[in-house]
Write an enzyme that holds these catalytic residues in place. Structure first.
Site, PDB file in Angstrom:
ATOM      1  N   GLU A 261      45.985  38.507  41.870  1.00 28.96           N
ATOM      2  CA  GLU A 261      44.784  39.248  42.259  1.00 28.96           C
ATOM      3  C   GLU A 261      44.653  40.566  41.498  1.00 28.96           C
ATOM      4  O   GLU A 261      45.592  41.366  41.457  1.00 28.96           O
ATOM      5  CB  GLU A 261      44.820  39.513  43.767  1.00 28.96           C
ATOM      6  CG  GLU A 261      43.719  40.410  44.288  1.00 28.96           C
ATOM      7  CD  GLU A 261      42.337  39.810  44.090  1.00 28.96           C
ATOM      8  OE1 GLU A 261      41.440  40.552  43.635  1.00 28.96           O
ATOM      9  OE2 GLU A 261      42.157  38.606  44.369  1.00 28.96           O
ATOM     10  N   THR A 305      36.491  37.141  42.103  1.00 33.81           N
ATOM     11  CA  THR A 305      37.517  36.104  42.258  1.00 33.81           C
ATOM     12  C   THR A 305      36.904  34.713  42.267  1.00 33.81           C
ATOM     13  O   THR A 305      37.462  33.773  41.685  1.00 33.81           O
ATOM     14  CB  THR A 305      38.304  36.337  43.558  1.00 33.81           C
ATOM     15  OG1 THR A 305      39.044  37.564  43.440  1.00 33.81           O
ATOM     16  CG2 THR A 305      39.274  35.198  43.829  1.00 33.81           C
ATOM     17  N   HIS A 423      44.855  44.089  45.779  1.00 33.24           N
ATOM     18  CA  HIS A 423      43.398  44.154  45.851  1.00 33.24           C
ATOM     19  C   HIS A 423      42.990  45.556  46.273  1.00 33.24           C
ATOM     20  O   HIS A 423      43.665  46.191  47.074  1.00 33.24           O
ATOM     21  CB  HIS A 423      42.866  43.124  46.859  1.00 33.24           C
ATOM     22  CG  HIS A 423      41.395  42.861  46.743  1.00 33.24           C
ATOM     23  ND1 HIS A 423      40.432  43.809  47.014  1.00 33.24           N
ATOM     24  CD2 HIS A 423      40.719  41.727  46.390  1.00 33.24           C
ATOM     25  CE1 HIS A 423      39.229  43.277  46.837  1.00 33.24           C
ATOM     26  NE2 HIS A 423      39.378  42.024  46.451  1.00 33.24           N
ATOM     27  N   ASP A 482      42.856  37.267  37.750  1.00 31.86           N
ATOM     28  CA  ASP A 482      41.493  36.783  37.967  1.00 31.86           C
ATOM     29  C   ASP A 482      40.416  37.709  37.433  1.00 31.86           C
ATOM     30  O   ASP A 482      39.375  37.258  36.948  1.00 31.86           O
ATOM     31  CB  ASP A 482      41.258  36.469  39.443  1.00 31.86           C
ATOM     32  CG  ASP A 482      41.391  37.687  40.354  1.00 31.86           C
ATOM     33  OD1 ASP A 482      42.008  38.689  39.938  1.00 31.86           O
ATOM     34  OD2 ASP A 482      40.905  37.632  41.505  1.00 31.86           O
ATOM     35  N   HIS A 483      40.627  39.037  37.523  1.00 28.49           N
ATOM     36  CA  HIS A 483      39.611  39.983  37.050  1.00 28.49           C
ATOM     37  C   HIS A 483      40.224  41.376  36.992  1.00 28.49           C
ATOM     38  O   HIS A 483      41.388  41.570  37.345  1.00 28.49           O
ATOM     39  CB  HIS A 483      38.371  39.979  37.952  1.00 28.49           C
ATOM     40  CG  HIS A 483      38.669  40.201  39.412  1.00 28.49           C
ATOM     41  ND1 HIS A 483      39.013  41.437  39.927  1.00 28.49           N
ATOM     42  CD2 HIS A 483      38.696  39.340  40.469  1.00 28.49           C
ATOM     43  CE1 HIS A 483      39.218  41.338  41.231  1.00 28.49           C
ATOM     44  NE2 HIS A 483      39.040  40.077  41.582  1.00 28.49           N
TER      45      HIS A 483
END
Length: 692
Positions: A261, A305, A423, A482-483
């Site tokens: 994440e 996500t 996150h 993911d990002h």
């Protein structure tokens, strides 16, 4: 002077006076917000003028509605319209701060699917100065209630209302004309919402987004088999081909997809105060059997996500606005990795320590053909507040509890594991924190290395478990970020993290790199410098597993290991990176040096060609998604997914797994004489140590 103010006060006590006061205050606060809360990239004097102009037309138009009424109704209508517009502005300020984008209808419609546990995030995003946008609304209400401004009960002549409506529309057309002159194709060839807001305004952006949403619904209803021809033609003319050195090398192996994440590439080998932030992931990255890619980029837009999952498992881009999983995950036809692999003898499972409604996973995963989805209700500790952090179970607890289900999956299996602790807003209690915060002075950024280190520890514990139960050497382990975790709005902090005085648009483009690693037993690893992105992950994995996709499956990406691959990496906003050029808006940089280029004729030709490719591939992917084109095409040997075949309830899943232990005794637990291997999973999670 006294006479002037007396006259001004008298005018404010008329309907038109109040109207102009409200319009002026709304225009002023919107313009201030544009300049202080958003990064719109205003450059030339004409853009400065357009930005100052664009809040005015819709303010006049919307407030002008109240002029068709009289007395108190007119005044309160203006206040209600002001409050609604202000709330839209306020919501976008908060959303933009975290996501560097504007709210869309897709995001608003899907808010029920993504708003779980957002309280901490909201508290972290909100700045006290954001509340100033409501100041004029409160002041005007107070002035009316205290009768410092009196309601003018006289009816206003209709011609004033009509004149204001016509004038606002004319002003809107002038704004649009100036905008199109400065940026041609503003509404037809842009992939970046910043341009719409910069040139036309936040309200116009909302209207354009509503139009786009309607067009998507219309285009889907009008789609036909013929629409697939342009997609198939493109894929036929742009093949990459398999890399025969690697094709089928991992055939029959288990597959783990480990979702890191908000994890960015710069964290690999990154040290702070002499300590590695992610020593376990670093070791995995350097392992002799790990294929690591150091020029791999995330390509997500608003779907974050969910966009990453869409690309990783379908090789289709997310939407330019909103989330494809929310908008189309329930209704569309897909040919995703879980369905492909289940039809090649794999057991498929996804694991996530939050509710199945998050990003609409509970419905989307059925469309993708996941046989099992272990969500929040499968984890006994999921409801304990101290075991959670923002978006679900803490990673160490989640991964340990997931081992219970991993050991029951008949082999070979395909298992996706989604971590969440790293996150935003990057919060951990003191018991979980074993790494110092950075000292950039940005509260959003400084906790990032702390949660990344925690994720790394959890990853290390997970890998150790796989080794103990003989899964490590019998599995292809795919690890990806993911990002971004730190948005481009934190430039000073990013510069400090990277050891630079300041960062350029080129630096920010390179900052979008995320890890992509494939650990494959028996494969010679190393760092691969090819340029690629999340769209390329699925064809790469399928080729390693010996499943031919070229010429059969509709995938917009290409095998990263193919020597024939196209190395253009499109971003969702229409920018791109290649080994030669990095394009950000109107600027083009030399990718190798980061130097801003004054393009020669031949360079312009190449950049134009690359841009055409980017526009084509994004447009075709959007066509597939918004028109649900895959319903018209079935790959050879592929059976369409029937969503009614899947049930993710706890009782149904447990019953199914129990029966599979008898019918197909190939799981880790079955090979262990039916005994659980959960005790082989070792974690230092303080919550679990305390409970023993």
């Amino acid at each position: 002077m006294a006479k002037f103010f007396k006259g001004l006060y008298a005018k404010l006590n008329t309907t038109l006076g109040f109207f102009f006061l409200m319009t002026a205050l709304f225009w002023l606060k919107t313009y201030i917000a544009y300049r202080t809360k958003f990064t719109l990239g205003v450059e030339s004097p004409i853009q400065q003028f357009i930005l100052a102009l664009n809040p005015l037309p819709t303010a006049l138009l919307l407030f002008g509605i109240a002029l068709y009424f009289r007395g108190k109704l007119s005044y309160w209508l203006m206040l209600i319209i002001d409050a609604l517009q202000t709330t839209w502005l306020f919501a976008n300020i908060l959303y933009y701060r975290e996501f560097s984008d504007f709210l869309s209808i897709g995001i608003v419609k899907g808010s029920g699917s993504v708003d779980n546990n957002l309280g901490k995030s909201l508290a972290g995003i909100l700045h006290f100065s954001d509340l100033f946008v409501y100041l004029d609304v409160l002041v005007l209400i107070v002035l009316l209630l205290t009768k410092l401004i009196k309601v003018d009960k006289r009816p206003l002549k209709k011609r004033f209302a009509v004149t204001m409506t016509v004038f606002s529309i004319a002003l809107m057309m002038m704004d649009y004309g100036l905008s199109v002159k400065d940026r041609s194709g503003l509404l037809t060839r842009t992939f970046d919402n910043n341009y719409i807001v910069k040139y036309l305004g936040l309200n116009e952006y909302a209207a354009f987004n509503a139009y786009q949403t309607h067009q998507q619904a219309t285009s889907r209803s009008q789609a036909s088999k013929a629409d697939m021809k342009s997609v198939q033609k493109y894929l036929k003319n742009n093949p990459a081909g398999e890399n025969f050195q690697y094709f089928g090398k991992e055939q029959g192996k288990n597959v783990f997809v480990f979702h890191l994440e908000s994890f960015q590439q710069f964290l690999i080998n990154y040290k702070y105060k002499g300590q590695e932030v992610t020593p376990n992931i670093n070791a995995f990255y350097k392992d002799q059997n790990t294929l690591s890619f150091d020029n791999f980029f995330h390509q997500v837009a608003q779907g974050k996500t969910s966009d990453a999952e869409m690309m990783m498992e379908n090789s289709l881009y997310g939407l330019p606005t909103g989330s494809a999983m929310i908008s189309y995950g329930t209704s569309n036809t897909f040919q995703a990795a879980p369905a492909i692999l289940s039809q090649h003898g794999y057991t498929t499972a996804a694991m996530h320590g939050d509710v199945p409604s998050f990003w609409n996973r509970g419905n989307t995963y059925k469309s993708w053909g996941y046989q099992n989805f272990f969500s929040k209700s499968f984890y006994p500790n999921a409801d304990k507040p101290s075991y959670n952090v923002g978006y679900g179970l803490k990673d160490k607890i989640f991964l340990k509890d997931s081992a219970k289900y991993i050991q029951q999956l008949p082999q070979p299996f395909y298992a996706k594991v989604i971590s969440v602790t790293n996150h935003y807003p990057y919060l951990l209690g003191k018991k979980d924190s074993s790494f110092p915060q950075t000292d950039t002075g940005d509260n959003t950024v400084d906790g990032y290395v702390v949660t990344a280190h925690y994720l790394d520890q959890a990853f290390g514990e997970f890998i150790n478990y796989l080794k103990k139960v003989n899964l490590y050497d019998n599995s292809m382990i795919v690890v990806y970020g993911d990002h971004y975790g730190i948005s481009n709005n934190h430039r000073p902090a990013i510069a400090k993290l990277l050891g630079k005085k300041k960062v350029t648009n080129y630096d920010l483009a390179m900052f979008q790199k995320v890890p992509f690693m494939i650990h494959a037993p028996g494969v010679q690893g190393g760092v691969n410098h090819t340029y690629g992105g999340e769209i390329d992950a699925l064809p790469t994995m399928m080729d390693l597993l010996g499943i031919k996709t070229t010429g059969n499956y509709i995938m917009m990406g290409q095998d990263l290991l193919s020597t024939q691959r196209n190395q253009i990496v499109p971003f969702r906003d229409g920018n791109f990176v290649t080994p030669q050029y990095t394009k950000v808006g109107s600027q083009v940089y030399d990718t190798a040096t980061g130097k801003l280029l004054d393009l020669t004729a031949s360079q312009k030709k190449q950049v134009t060609s690359d841009q055409d490719h980017v526009n084509t591939v994004l447009g075709l992917s959007d066509k597939i998604m918004t028109r649900d084109l895959l319903r018209f095409y079935t790959p050879t040997g592929f059976k369409k997914v029937n969503k009614s075949d899947y049930n993710y309830s706890v009782s149904s899943t447990n019953s199914r797994l129990k029966q599979e232990q008898k019918d197909n005794p190939t799981s880790v637990q079955a090979k262990n004489g039916g005994k659980s291997t959960s005790s082989d999973y070792k974690t230092d999670a303080p919550e679990l140590s305390k409970s023993k």
